[in-house]
Write an enzyme that holds these catalytic residues in place. Structure first.
Site, PDB file in Angstrom:
ATOM      1  N   SER A   1     -35.729  -6.901 -15.176  1.00  0.00           N
ATOM      2  CA  SER A   1     -35.636  -7.652 -13.922  1.00  0.00           C
ATOM      3  C   SER A   1     -35.825  -9.125 -14.256  1.00  0.00           C
ATOM      4  CB  SER A   1     -36.652  -7.167 -12.904  1.00  0.00           C
ATOM      5  OG  SER A   1     -37.867  -6.953 -13.535  1.00  0.00           O
ATOM      6  N   LEU A   2     -35.627  -9.975 -13.273  1.00  0.00           N
ATOM      7  CA  LEU A   2     -35.645 -11.413 -13.557  1.00  0.00           C
ATOM      8  C   LEU A   2     -36.901 -12.061 -13.005  1.00  0.00           C
ATOM      9  CD1 LEU A   2     -31.965 -12.328 -12.635  1.00  0.00           C
ATOM     10  CD2 LEU A   2     -32.959 -12.271 -14.922  1.00  0.00           C
TER      11      LEU A   2
ATOM     12  N   TYR B   1       1.841   2.279  -3.441  1.00  0.00           N
ATOM     13  CA  TYR B   1       0.684   2.827  -4.151  1.00  0.00           C
ATOM     14  C   TYR B   1       0.471   4.282  -3.721  1.00  0.00           C
ATOM     15  CZ  TYR B   1      -4.124   3.189  -5.865  1.00  0.00           C
ATOM     16  OH  TYR B   1      -5.258   3.583  -6.523  1.00  0.00           O
ATOM     17  N   ASP B   2       0.502   4.506  -2.406  1.00  0.00           N
ATOM     18  CA  ASP B   2       0.274   5.852  -1.887  1.00  0.00           C
ATOM     19  C   ASP B   2       1.344   6.829  -2.375  1.00  0.00           C
ATOM     20  OD1 ASP B   2      -1.852   4.798  -0.593  1.00  0.00           O
ATOM     21  OD2 ASP B   2      -0.869   4.664   1.378  1.00  0.00           O
TER      22      ASP B   2
ATOM     23  N   CYS C   1     -40.014 -18.868  40.192  1.00  0.00           N
ATOM     24  CA  CYS C   1     -39.806 -19.874  39.144  1.00  0.00           C
ATOM     25  C   CYS C   1     -41.164 -20.379  38.644  1.00  0.00           C
ATOM     26  CB  CYS C   1     -38.985 -21.033  39.712  1.00  0.00           C
ATOM     27  SG  CYS C   1     -38.942 -22.462  38.625  1.00  0.00           S
TER      28      CYS C   1
ATOM     29  N   ARG D   1     -30.844   1.079 -11.034  1.00  0.00           N
ATOM     30  CA  ARG D   1     -31.850   0.518 -11.934  1.00  0.00           C
ATOM     31  C   ARG D   1     -33.081   1.432 -12.036  1.00  0.00           C
ATOM     32  NH1 ARG D   1     -33.277  -4.915 -12.987  1.00  0.00           N
ATOM     33  NH2 ARG D   1     -32.157  -5.635 -11.143  1.00  0.00           N
TER      34      ARG D   1
ATOM     35  N   CYS E   1     -36.752 -28.231  42.397  1.00  0.00           N
ATOM     36  CA  CYS E   1     -37.455 -27.815  41.186  1.00  0.00           C
ATOM     37  C   CYS E   1     -37.539 -28.990  40.220  1.00  0.00           C
ATOM     38  CB  CYS E   1     -36.707 -26.637  40.556  1.00  0.00           C
ATOM     39  SG  CYS E   1     -37.498 -26.037  39.078  1.00  0.00           S
TER      40      CYS E   1
ATOM     41  N   ASP F   1       0.830  -1.216   0.000  1.00  0.00           N
ATOM     42  CA  ASP F   1       0.000   0.000   0.000  1.00  0.00           C
ATOM     43  C   ASP F   1       0.861   1.262   0.000  1.00  0.00           C
ATOM     44  OD1 ASP F   1      -2.038  -1.726   0.120  1.00  0.00           O
ATOM     45  OD2 ASP F   1      -2.706  -1.208   2.154  1.00  0.00           O
TER      46      ASP F   1
ATOM     47  N   ASP G   1     -26.836 -10.342  -3.299  1.00  0.00           N
ATOM     48  CA  ASP G   1     -27.806  -9.497  -2.633  1.00  0.00           C
ATOM     49  C   ASP G   1     -27.202  -8.107  -2.517  1.00  0.00           C
ATOM     50  OD1 ASP G   1     -30.286  -9.565  -1.699  1.00  0.00           O
ATOM     51  OD2 ASP G   1     -29.825 -10.571   0.192  1.00  0.00           O
TER      52      ASP G   1
ATOM     53  N   CYS H   1     -41.477 -24.268  40.037  1.00  0.00           N
ATOM     54  CA  CYS H   1     -41.571 -24.679  41.446  1.00  0.00           C
ATOM     55  C   CYS H   1     -41.905 -23.519  42.374  1.00  0.00           C
ATOM     56  CB  CYS H   1     -40.276 -25.348  41.888  1.00  0.00           C
ATOM     57  SG  CYS H   1     -38.903 -24.194  42.020  1.00  0.00           S
TER      58      CYS H   1
ATOM     59  N   TYR I   1     -22.304  -8.603 -14.781  1.00  0.00           N
ATOM     60  CA  TYR I   1     -22.918  -9.822 -15.311  1.00  0.00           C
ATOM     61  C   TYR I   1     -23.610  -9.665 -16.650  1.00  0.00           C
ATOM     62  CZ  TYR I   1     -27.015  -7.707 -13.022  1.00  0.00           C
ATOM     63  OH  TYR I   1     -27.990  -6.849 -12.610  1.00  0.00           O
TER      64      TYR I   1
ATOM     65  N   LYS J   1     -28.814 -18.471 -17.234  1.00  0.00           N
ATOM     66  CA  LYS J   1     -29.063 -17.762 -18.490  1.00  0.00           C
ATOM     67  C   LYS J   1     -28.782 -18.702 -19.641  1.00  0.00           C
ATOM     68  CE  LYS J   1     -27.881 -13.364 -16.524  1.00  0.00           C
ATOM     69  NZ  LYS J   1     -26.940 -12.264 -16.377  1.00  0.00           N
TER      70      LYS J   1
ATOM     71  N   GLU K   1     -23.735  -5.851 -10.129  1.00  0.00           N
ATOM     72  CA  GLU K   1     -24.282  -5.712  -8.785  1.00  0.00           C
ATOM     73  C   GLU K   1     -23.206  -5.107  -7.884  1.00  0.00           C
ATOM     74  OE1 GLU K   1     -27.389  -6.937  -8.801  1.00  0.00           O
ATOM     75  OE2 GLU K   1     -27.968  -7.193  -6.701  1.00  0.00           O
TER      76      GLU K   1
ATOM     77  N   LYS L   1     -26.544 -15.196  -7.437  1.00  0.00           N
ATOM     78  CA  LYS L   1     -27.284 -13.938  -7.476  1.00  0.00           C
ATOM     79  C   LYS L   1     -26.953 -13.177  -6.197  1.00  0.00           C
ATOM     80  CE  LYS L   1     -31.678 -11.869  -8.490  1.00  0.00           C
ATOM     81  NZ  LYS L   1     -31.570 -10.836  -7.482  1.00  0.00           N
TER      82      LYS L   1
ATOM     83  N   LYS M   1     -34.309 -18.792  -6.492  1.00  0.00           N
ATOM     84  CA  LYS M   1     -34.047 -18.218  -5.171  1.00  0.00           C
ATOM     85  C   LYS M   1     -33.821 -19.307  -4.125  1.00  0.00           C
ATOM     86  CE  LYS M   1     -34.543 -13.981  -4.951  1.00  0.00           C
ATOM     87  NZ  LYS M   1     -35.548 -13.046  -5.028  1.00  0.00           N
TER      88      LYS M   1
ATOM     89  N   GLU N   1     -24.748 -18.410 -12.459  1.00  0.00           N
ATOM     90  CA  GLU N   1     -23.898 -17.660 -11.529  1.00  0.00           C
ATOM     91  C   GLU N   1     -24.675 -17.254 -10.275  1.00  0.00           C
ATOM     92  OE1 GLU N   1     -22.557 -13.527 -12.466  1.00  0.00           O
ATOM     93  OE2 GLU N   1     -23.293 -13.972 -14.461  1.00  0.00           O
TER      94      GLU N   1
ATOM     95  N   CYS O   1     -33.460 -20.058  38.863  1.00  0.00           N
ATOM     96  CA  CYS O   1     -34.382 -20.515  39.895  1.00  0.00           C
ATOM     97  C   CYS O   1     -33.502 -20.964  41.058  1.00  0.00           C
ATOM     98  CB  CYS O   1     -35.206 -21.687  39.372  1.00  0.00           C
ATOM     99  SG  CYS O   1     -35.911 -22.683  40.688  1.00  0.00           S
TER     100      CYS O   1
HETATM  101  O1  I6G Z   1     -30.619  -8.638 -11.091  1.00  0.00           O
HETATM  102  C1  I6G Z   1     -29.786  -9.470 -11.702  1.00  0.00           C
HETATM  103  C2  I6G Z   1     -28.829 -10.117 -10.964  1.00  0.00           C
HETATM  104  C3  I6G Z   1     -27.941 -10.995 -11.579  1.00  0.00           C
HETATM  105  C4  I6G Z   1     -29.892  -9.694 -13.072  1.00  0.00           C
HETATM  106  C5  I6G Z   1     -29.002 -10.589 -13.699  1.00  0.00           C
HETATM  107  C6  I6G Z   1     -28.021 -11.236 -12.928  1.00  0.00           C
HETATM  108  O2  I6G Z   1     -27.208 -12.060 -13.560  1.00  0.00           O
HETATM  109  C7  I6G Z   1     -26.226 -12.721 -12.811  1.00  0.00           C
HETATM  110  N1  I6G Z   1     -29.103 -10.805 -15.033  1.00  0.00           N
HETATM  111  C8  I6G Z   1     -30.047 -10.175 -15.733  1.00  0.00           C
HETATM  112  C9  I6G Z   1     -30.154 -10.450 -17.185  1.00  0.00           C
HETATM  113  C10 I6G Z   1     -30.930  -9.284 -15.116  1.00  0.00           C
HETATM  114  N2  I6G Z   1     -30.855  -9.042 -13.809  1.00  0.00           N
HETATM  115  C11 I6G Z   1     -31.985  -8.606 -15.882  1.00  0.00           C
END
Ligand code: I6G
Length: 674
Positions: A81-82, A35-36, A407, A136, A431, A32, A117, A410, A224, A289, A172, A115, A313, A113, A425
């Site tokens: 969306s999916l 880099y700095d 208690c 989005r 008890c 690091d 969060d 008892c 993705y 996909k 994501e 998904k 899911k 792959e 107790c």
């Molecule tokens: O919301 C998403 C998460 C991950 C995605 C997605 C995805 O692919 C790994 N792929 C597509 C085509 C879409 N939403 C519309």
């Protein structure tokens, strides 16, 4: 000036390369400090020659003033969306529909792959330069988060190699668990509000009006998919698209795999679900996909979702329900444990109607009242927990939860020692709940494993005052047992046989079965290994017990005091007279094996033997078996579907080995990490 321009270009190239190695490839190239140093040199040159400053300079990642709001950005192509699949049958149906539309009989290739969060973003590059990032939004228009996304060092400000005229990449933005925990620890230390989960923390970080705040948050990204793409030919498959992204320096998920047909999709799902707890980030499912992009095009989209992709899911692991009541259970050592009675709710694929609340401090910390709406979480196979209440939904007739003064079993007074979370107790063996719990523990699988002596039978025996202590079990007759509810001659005979079998045991199991406060299997094994015989332990002073490795003053006092109580001594004597026996051991000093001094934790499912068998074999070689992972643990042996202990080991940097490593340990060798 030319010299300065050349040096500026060289520094930018070097810094971009180091960012790529560190943030995209997880493979840092320089310390690091180096880099700095380069960054400081670049800043100085740009200050001396303002004409050389450009928007894509790495010095400009955290640029621009805080804004009052986010501008709207129209996506070049809609952000779709999916569709969701919750059951395997939904995936089978998806595959059937896809093949029907394509007129394909044979299995299709899918690109699968995880998904994540996190938060979907679309990033626009023009002639390879980063120009804009947007959320989005409603799919057609998102919010302009260009300045915030630019602070992510995993985002290249210039793509490597030839790039299209204009390109939108979708991905994501997420917060890895480690960063999330660090952020929350810092928030707790500062007395700030904690983030509920990594997704909320990532969303909060991206929606900061001041990019300098975003820059301090540990965000990461995986790309993705593509939106608008002008100027070069697009790859033929989804997998090749991701390979092209990686070649440009865009971070893609290494867990991605091409699988064959719906069976391939479902095995990928199963395998990832089993490893879910070991990933560095939160995921809520798998995306499949159709791999061929010509097929994707032919399939098109329906309303706002592509027909060629689906999100499978994982069962929801958080849900909302109502806290109906809190009851207090009395345990073996008299501890009162509050238990939440909930309106039943499905969480992580199972119906949950009860959850332990541990103690009154926890109720306070989670701000719980009877009548509250609460969040329930179930992670993998871990017992469900109440995360917190939603005070904003608290009904006016909500009730505070009070610790009972007496208690519930008892009626003896309940005491709470200052500085201790637990309330107890004070009734002791008076008890019935404590008697029942002590007997249940005595008969349990990990203690004396008395088959057929379950909860219902113990309840009847105690309630009819046929037994009070474990020793009384061995005086029961066939007639007495056969006369109980739901018992016939046959089951009574089986219980008597199991009682007879339980007498041939080992010293560690016997000590564990006695139910001495805080003496679990590992401590019982250490005591047995150290003293060798029960007599030696019975005549030991607290100081001598303290010499047992990893036995501290509190446990030493519990052991000594338990063995000094005449009623307990009488129970032990009666058990021995009833015929209890075990192979006599030798004190540890003479019995040190090749693994002496090592603390090992076993977790997950082992293929070659049970965890109990592995534990006994390791102990026989001198190892100590730990129940939880700490910095003092030397090895964690992780079998299939290992969960929180494996995660903890990774966090603490404890060496993790698999079954090959276990085999080495059982040969008395010290294996390398797997
Ligand atoms: O919301 C998403 C998460 C991950 C995605 C997605 C995805 O692919 C790994 N792929 C597509 C085509 C879409 N939403 C519309």
């Amino acid at each position: 000036m030319n010299e300065a321009a050349a040096r500026v270009a060289a520094l930018r190239a070097l810094l971009a390369r180091y960012d790529q190695r560190y943030y995209v490839l997880d493979d840092p190239e320089v310390p690091d400090s180096e880099y700095d140093r380069l960054m400081r040199e670049l800043r100085a040159l740009e200050t001396a020659h303002p004409a050389l400053l450009t928007a894509d300079s790495p010095t400009q990642r955290v640029g621009g003033a805080a804004s009052a709001s986010f501008a709207a950005v129209a996506h070049g192509l809609p952000m779709l969306s999916l569709e969701n699949a919750f059951a395997n049958a939904d995936v089978v149906e998806f595959d059937r529909r896809v093949r029907e539309r394509l007129g394909a009989d044979a299995a299709l290739e899918y690109c699968a792959e995880p998904k994540l969060d996190g938060l979907a973003v679309s990033v626009r590059y023009e002639r390879g330069r980063y120009v804009q990032a947007a959320t989005r939004g409603d799919g057609a228009t998102g919010e302009d988060v260009t300045a915030n996304v630019r602070t992510l060092r995993a985002i290249p400000l210039r793509l490597q190699g030839p790039a299209p005229e204009r390109l939108e990449v979708r991905g994501e933005v997420y917060m890895p668990f480690a960063g999330f925990e660090r952020l929350n620890a810092a928030a707790a230390a500062a007395g700030d509000k904690l983030f509920v989960n990594p997704r909320n923390a990532a969303a909060g970080a991206l929606r900061q009006l001041d990019p300098a705040v975003t820059a301090r948050r540990p965000l990461a990204v995986y790309f993705y998919g593509a939106g608008a793409w002008q100027g070069t030919a697009e790859p033929a498959t989804q997998k090749q698209l991701l390979e092209q992204f990686a070649a440009w320096g865009l971070r893609t998920n290494p867990e991605t795999a091409v699988v064959n047909g719906v069976d391939g999709c479902l095995s990928y799902y199963r395998a990832l679900a089993a490893r879910r707890d070991t990933l560095a980030y939160q995921i809520d499912g798998v995306v499949y996909k159709v791999n061929s992009r010509a097929h994707q095009e032919a399939l098109g989209q329906v309303s706002r979702a592509p027909r060629w992709a689906i999100a499978h899911k994982f069962p929801a692991d958080e849900a909302l329900t109502t806290l109906r009541e809190v009851e207090f259970q009395v345990g073996r050592t008299g501890v009162l444990t509050p238990v939440a009675r909930l309106v039943p709710v499905m969480v992580g694929g199972a119906s949950v109607s009860n959850a332990t609340l541990h103690n009154m401090d926890e109720i306070e910390r989670k701000d719980l009242c009877i009548g509250d709406t609460v969040i329930i979480r179930r992670a993998g196979d871990v017992i469900p927990e109440v995360v917190r209440s939603l005070p904003e939904r608290r009904p006016t007739n909500a009730r505070r939860i009070e610790l009972p003064a007496a208690c519930p079993v008892c009626g003896s007074p309940v005491t709470r020692t200052a500085g201790e979370a637990a309330a107890r107790c004070s009734g002791g063996f008076v008890c019935a709940a404590q008697r029942k719990e002590a007997l249940r523990h005595f008969a349990s699988r990990r203690a004396l494993d008395i088959e057929g002596l379950g909860e219902k039978l113990i309840d009847q025996l105690v309630d009819r005052e046929m037994i009070a202590t474990p020793a009384d079990l061995y005086a029961l007759s066939l007639e007495q047992l056969a006369g109980l509810e739901r018992m016939g001659e046959k089951s009574a005979a089986n219980v008597l046989e199991a009682l007879e079998r339980s007498k041939r045991t080992s010293l560690p199991r016997f000590l564990h079965a006695l139910g001495i406060r805080d003496v679990g299997e590992a401590t019982a094994a250490s005591l047995a290994a150290h003293f060798g015989t029960l007599d030696a332990l019975r005549s030991a002073s607290t100081e001598q017990i303290l010499e047992v490795p990893e036995v501290g003053p509190v446990i030493a006092a519990h052991v000594h005091d338990f063995l000094a109580v005449p009623a307990n001594r009488a129970v032990i004597d009666r058990l021995i007279v009833a015929g209890f026996s075990w192979p006599e051991g030798v004190p540890a000093a003479r019995a040190a094996g090749p693994l002496a001094g090592l603390t090992i934790v076993l977790t997950g499912t082992l293929g070659s033997m049970t965890r109990e068998q592995a534990g006994e074999a390791l102990r026989a070689l001198g190892a100590k078996l730990g129940g939880s992972v700490s910095k003092k643990t030397h090895f964690v042996v992780a079998g299939a579907e290992a969960g929180s202990k494996l995660k903890r080991a990774r966090e603490l940097g404890v060496t993790v080995v698999d079954e090959t490593g276990l085999a080495a340990l059982l040969r008395g060798e010290r294996p390398p990490a797997s």
